[in-house]
Design a protein around this motif. Structure first.
Motif, PDB file in Angstrom:
ATOM      1  N   LEU A 152      82.426  28.361  83.169  1.00  0.00           N
ATOM      2  CA  LEU A 152      82.267  27.145  82.366  1.00  0.00           C
ATOM      3  C   LEU A 152      82.826  27.345  80.964  1.00  0.00           C
ATOM      4  CD1 LEU A 152      78.620  26.110  83.371  1.00  0.00           C
ATOM      5  CD2 LEU A 152      80.747  24.964  84.034  1.00  0.00           C
ATOM      6  N   ALA A 153      82.571  28.504  80.376  1.00  0.00           N
ATOM      7  CA  ALA A 153      83.073  28.781  79.035  1.00  0.00           C
ATOM      8  C   ALA A 153      84.593  28.826  79.018  1.00  0.00           C
ATOM      9  CB  ALA A 153      82.495  30.094  78.513  1.00  0.00           C
ATOM     10  N   ALA A 154      85.176  29.437  80.033  1.00  0.00           N
ATOM     11  CA  ALA A 154      86.639  29.500  80.107  1.00  0.00           C
ATOM     12  C   ALA A 154      87.232  28.100  80.247  1.00  0.00           C
ATOM     13  CB  ALA A 154      87.063  30.378  81.279  1.00  0.00           C
ATOM     14  N   ASP A 155      86.616  27.279  81.074  1.00  0.00           N
ATOM     15  CA  ASP A 155      87.110  25.907  81.258  1.00  0.00           C
ATOM     16  C   ASP A 155      86.973  25.076  79.983  1.00  0.00           C
ATOM     17  OD1 ASP A 155      87.695  26.494  83.890  1.00  0.00           O
ATOM     18  OD2 ASP A 155      85.879  25.567  84.702  1.00  0.00           O
ATOM     19  N   ALA A 156      85.907  25.348  79.222  1.00  0.00           N
ATOM     20  CA  ALA A 156      85.655  24.580  77.999  1.00  0.00           C
ATOM     21  C   ALA A 156      86.409  25.130  76.793  1.00  0.00           C
ATOM     22  CB  ALA A 156      84.160  24.551  77.702  1.00  0.00           C
ATOM     23  N   GLY A 157      86.996  26.309  76.942  1.00  0.00           N
ATOM     24  CA  GLY A 157      87.732  26.905  75.833  1.00  0.00           C
ATOM     25  C   GLY A 157      86.844  27.444  74.726  1.00  0.00           C
ATOM     26  N   VAL A 158      85.620  27.874  75.084  1.00  0.00           N
ATOM     27  CA  VAL A 158      84.713  28.447  74.098  1.00  0.00           C
ATOM     28  C   VAL A 158      84.439  29.907  74.446  1.00  0.00           C
ATOM     29  CG1 VAL A 158      83.645  26.218  73.609  1.00  0.00           C
ATOM     30  CG2 VAL A 158      82.630  27.721  75.346  1.00  0.00           C
ATOM     31  N   SER A 159      83.925  30.648  73.467  1.00  0.00           N
ATOM     32  CA  SER A 159      83.613  32.064  73.655  1.00  0.00           C
ATOM     33  C   SER A 159      82.211  32.237  74.208  1.00  0.00           C
ATOM     34  CB  SER A 159      83.738  32.817  72.330  1.00  0.00           C
ATOM     35  OG  SER A 159      85.066  32.796  71.860  1.00  0.00           O
ATOM     36  N   LEU A 160      82.068  33.168  75.138  1.00  0.00           N
ATOM     37  CA  LEU A 160      80.766  33.545  75.691  1.00  0.00           C
ATOM     38  C   LEU A 160      80.621  35.050  75.527  1.00  0.00           C
ATOM     39  CD1 LEU A 160      78.211  32.668  77.319  1.00  0.00           C
ATOM     40  CD2 LEU A 160      79.477  33.307  79.381  1.00  0.00           C
ATOM     41  N   PHE A 161      79.513  35.467  74.922  1.00  0.00           N
ATOM     42  CA  PHE A 161      79.270  36.888  74.680  1.00  0.00           C
ATOM     43  C   PHE A 161      77.947  37.277  75.312  1.00  0.00           C
ATOM     44  CE2 PHE A 161      78.559  40.256  71.097  1.00  0.00           C
ATOM     45  CZ  PHE A 161      78.819  41.271  71.993  1.00  0.00           C
ATOM     46  N   ALA A 162      78.019  38.077  76.387  1.00  0.00           N
ATOM     47  CA  ALA A 162      76.826  38.652  77.009  1.00  0.00           C
ATOM     48  C   ALA A 162      76.537  39.965  76.287  1.00  0.00           C
ATOM     49  CB  ALA A 162      77.057  38.890  78.499  1.00  0.00           C
ATOM     50  N   THR A 163      75.587  39.940  75.381  1.00  0.00           N
ATOM     51  CA  THR A 163      75.379  41.090  74.499  1.00  0.00           C
ATOM     52  C   THR A 163      74.561  42.188  75.171  1.00  0.00           C
ATOM     53  OG1 THR A 163      73.306  40.302  73.501  1.00  0.00           O
ATOM     54  CG2 THR A 163      75.362  39.493  72.542  1.00  0.00           C
ATOM     55  N   TRP A 164      74.888  43.424  74.789  1.00  0.00           N
ATOM     56  CA  TRP A 164      74.108  44.605  75.165  1.00  0.00           C
ATOM     57  C   TRP A 164      73.910  45.404  73.886  1.00  0.00           C
ATOM     58  CZ3 TRP A 164      72.083  44.239  79.824  1.00  0.00           C
ATOM     59  CH2 TRP A 164      72.771  43.540  80.821  1.00  0.00           C
ATOM     60  N   HIS A 165      72.783  45.177  73.204  1.00  0.00           N
ATOM     61  CA  HIS A 165      72.642  45.735  71.863  1.00  0.00           C
ATOM     62  C   HIS A 165      72.641  47.258  71.841  1.00  0.00           C
ATOM     63  CE1 HIS A 165      68.355  46.883  72.165  1.00  0.00           C
ATOM     64  NE2 HIS A 165      68.184  45.774  72.863  1.00  0.00           N
ATOM     65  N   SER A 166      72.141  47.894  72.907  1.00  0.00           N
ATOM     66  CA  SER A 166      72.093  49.357  72.885  1.00  0.00           C
ATOM     67  C   SER A 166      73.479  49.988  72.926  1.00  0.00           C
ATOM     68  CB  SER A 166      71.232  49.876  74.041  1.00  0.00           C
ATOM     69  OG  SER A 166      69.872  49.586  73.822  1.00  0.00           O
ATOM     70  N   ARG A 167      74.464  49.273  73.436  1.00  0.00           N
ATOM     71  CA  ARG A 167      75.833  49.796  73.391  1.00  0.00           C
ATOM     72  C   ARG A 167      76.348  49.907  71.963  1.00  0.00           C
ATOM     73  NH1 ARG A 167      79.198  46.890  78.350  1.00  0.00           N
ATOM     74  NH2 ARG A 167      78.283  48.157  80.029  1.00  0.00           N
ATOM     75  N   MET A 168      75.719  49.164  71.054  1.00  0.00           N
ATOM     76  CA  MET A 168      76.122  49.197  69.656  1.00  0.00           C
ATOM     77  C   MET A 168      75.384  50.275  68.864  1.00  0.00           C
ATOM     78  SD  MET A 168      78.419  46.903  69.503  1.00  0.00           S
ATOM     79  CE  MET A 168      79.004  45.328  70.181  1.00  0.00           C
ATOM     80  N   ALA A 169      74.491  51.023  69.527  1.00  0.00           N
ATOM     81  CA  ALA A 169      73.786  52.104  68.840  1.00  0.00           C
ATOM     82  C   ALA A 169      74.798  53.122  68.310  1.00  0.00           C
ATOM     83  CB  ALA A 169      72.792  52.770  69.776  1.00  0.00           C
ATOM     84  N   ALA A 170      74.462  53.730  67.189  1.00  0.00           N
ATOM     85  CA  ALA A 170      75.435  54.533  66.443  1.00  0.00           C
ATOM     86  C   ALA A 170      76.015  55.692  67.236  1.00  0.00           C
ATOM     87  CB  ALA A 170      74.780  55.054  65.166  1.00  0.00           C
ATOM     88  N   GLY A 171      75.202  56.306  68.109  1.00  0.00           N
ATOM     89  CA  GLY A 171      75.695  57.478  68.823  1.00  0.00           C
ATOM     90  C   GLY A 171      76.524  57.185  70.050  1.00  0.00           C
ATOM     91  N   VAL A 172      76.504  55.943  70.529  1.00  0.00           N
ATOM     92  CA  VAL A 172      77.131  55.618  71.812  1.00  0.00           C
ATOM     93  C   VAL A 172      78.650  55.812  71.801  1.00  0.00           C
ATOM     94  CG1 VAL A 172      77.559  53.754  73.471  1.00  0.00           C
ATOM     95  CG2 VAL A 172      75.249  54.151  72.585  1.00  0.00           C
ATOM     96  N   PRO A 173      79.398  55.275  70.824  1.00  0.00           N
ATOM     97  CA  PRO A 173      80.853  55.489  70.866  1.00  0.00           C
ATOM     98  C   PRO A 173      81.248  56.957  70.733  1.00  0.00           C
ATOM     99  CG  PRO A 173      80.201  54.429  68.810  1.00  0.00           C
ATOM    100  CD  PRO A 173      79.011  54.392  69.710  1.00  0.00           C
ATOM    101  N   HIS A 174      80.470  57.725  69.976  1.00  0.00           N
ATOM    102  CA  HIS A 174      80.753  59.156  69.834  1.00  0.00           C
ATOM    103  C   HIS A 174      80.495  59.876  71.150  1.00  0.00           C
ATOM    104  CE1 HIS A 174      81.060  58.930  65.391  1.00  0.00           C
ATOM    105  NE2 HIS A 174      80.137  57.992  65.511  1.00  0.00           N
ATOM    106  N   ALA A 175      79.415  59.510  71.830  1.00  0.00           N
ATOM    107  CA  ALA A 175      79.124  60.112  73.131  1.00  0.00           C
ATOM    108  C   ALA A 175      80.211  59.767  74.144  1.00  0.00           C
ATOM    109  CB  ALA A 175      77.762  59.637  73.633  1.00  0.00           C
ATOM    110  N   LYS A 176      80.632  58.520  74.158  1.00  0.00           N
ATOM    111  CA  LYS A 176      81.674  58.094  75.088  1.00  0.00           C
ATOM    112  C   LYS A 176      82.963  58.877  74.851  1.00  0.00           C
ATOM    113  CE  LYS A 176      84.282  54.008  76.580  1.00  0.00           C
ATOM    114  NZ  LYS A 176      84.439  52.537  76.420  1.00  0.00           N
ATOM    115  N   ALA A 177      83.350  59.050  73.599  1.00  0.00           N
ATOM    116  CA  ALA A 177      84.584  59.776  73.278  1.00  0.00           C
ATOM    117  C   ALA A 177      84.484  61.243  73.695  1.00  0.00           C
ATOM    118  CB  ALA A 177      84.881  59.660  71.785  1.00  0.00           C
TER     119      ALA A 177
END
Length: 303
Positions: A104-129
């Motif tokens: 529906l969002a794609a058809d309407a041309g609007v942004s949809l963000f399914a958030t996962w706040h823990s992915r934004m935790a400070a250590g996560v990108p460092h652990a992934k790398a």
């Protein structure tokens, strides 16, 4: 110039996390709230979502902090009204409904963000790398907290669609699916259901690749939000829900933890580029756990 945003569902998570994140950002202005009873001082408050949409054409973005079951209906109406939408985690009660919202969002041309706040935790990108080029030998999730502390009086968490222990457990799964350099799938699930509940209060999970998880919503005192990964080059542990990183016993400087501000930074970027971000991989593991789950009945539990 700051973009007007409406916050829908003024409960504990909205007050504790969303409102401070919005108010602390130059990108956003909290222009309205929608809630049956909750309000934010100095902000126009509505009890009727459709009335807010009709009155406030100047609000292009809606952030939904409602429980998962009613969220689809609100998101659908917001998209139909041409508004960009943020979804608190988990993004919906079912996978199919979130796929529908993405379409529906794609058809309407609007942004949809399914958030996962823990992915934004400070250590996560460092652990992934750090894990990106490592051979994973085993991994274990310990995710144990006190539901009475984090969901006081919120009976919906134990009702159908509330997901029970997978409401916080999806935070761990969002980190797992982000940092592991290989794909895993569930092979065993043991779920503990209180005699008076439709959703599990605890779970023990086993995946391929030597990955296991222990989830419990009955832990009083200190809370446990840890993920340990054993590799050919040493061990990595994320503590405090991803906010603290230790590699081979040594703490890594990961900077300040700013999960919800980072979510709103991401939403601002999505709108500027007319993009959406809807990753449902954590919910796949929840669905698999419920599908494969061996049901164990335990004592009734009361909030």
């Amino acid at each position: 110039m700051a973009t007007n945003i409406a916050l829908v569902g003024i409960g504990k998570i909205a007050v504790d996390q969303h409102v401070p994140a919005i108010n602390g950002s130059d990108d956003w202005h909290l222009a309205a709230t929608v809630s049956r009873s909750g309000t934010v001082e100095g902000v126009q408050a509505y009890t009727d979502f459709d009335q807010m949409l009709a009155d406030r054409a100047d609000i292009p973005v809606v952030s939904l902090c409602l429980p998962p079951v009613p969220r689809f209906d609100y998101a659908q109406r917001a998209i139909a009204a041409g508004r960009h939408v943020m979804l608190e985690k988990p993004p919906g009660a079912t996978l199919a409904e979130v796929h529908t919202l993405a379409e529906l969002a794609a058809d309407a041309g609007v942004s949809l963000f399914a958030t996962w706040h823990s992915r934004m935790a400070a250590g996560v990108p460092h652990a992934k790398a750090w894990l990106a080029d490592k051979d994973i030998k085993a991994a274990h999730i310990t995710w144990k907290e006190d539901v009475r502390r984090w969901h006081p009086g919120q009976d919906w968490v134990f009702a159908p669609g509330g997901m029970g222990v997978f409401d916080p457990g999806s935070n761990a799964l969002s980190i797992m699916t982000e940092i592991l350099p290989m794909r895993v799938h569930l092979t065993k699930s043991v779920l503990e259901f209180p005699a008076n509940s439709d959703t599990p209060i605890a779970a023990q999970l086993t995946w391929t690749g030597g990955v296991t998880g222990d989830f419990d919503w009955r832990q009083e005192g200190p809370q446990s939000w840890d993920i340990t990964v054993q590799t050919d080059a040493g061990d990595l542990t994320l503590h405090d829900g991803g906010g603290r990183l230790v590699i081979d016993g040594s703490a890594v400087d990961v900077g300040p933890n700013r999960e919800y501000p980072a979510l709103y930074d991401r939403m601002a970027g999505l709108i500027k580029t007319n993009a959406s971000d809807v990753d449902l991989s954590p919910m796949h593991h929840v669905a698999d756990a419920l599908t494969l789950g061996q049901r164990v009945m335990v004592d009734p539990f009361h909030l």
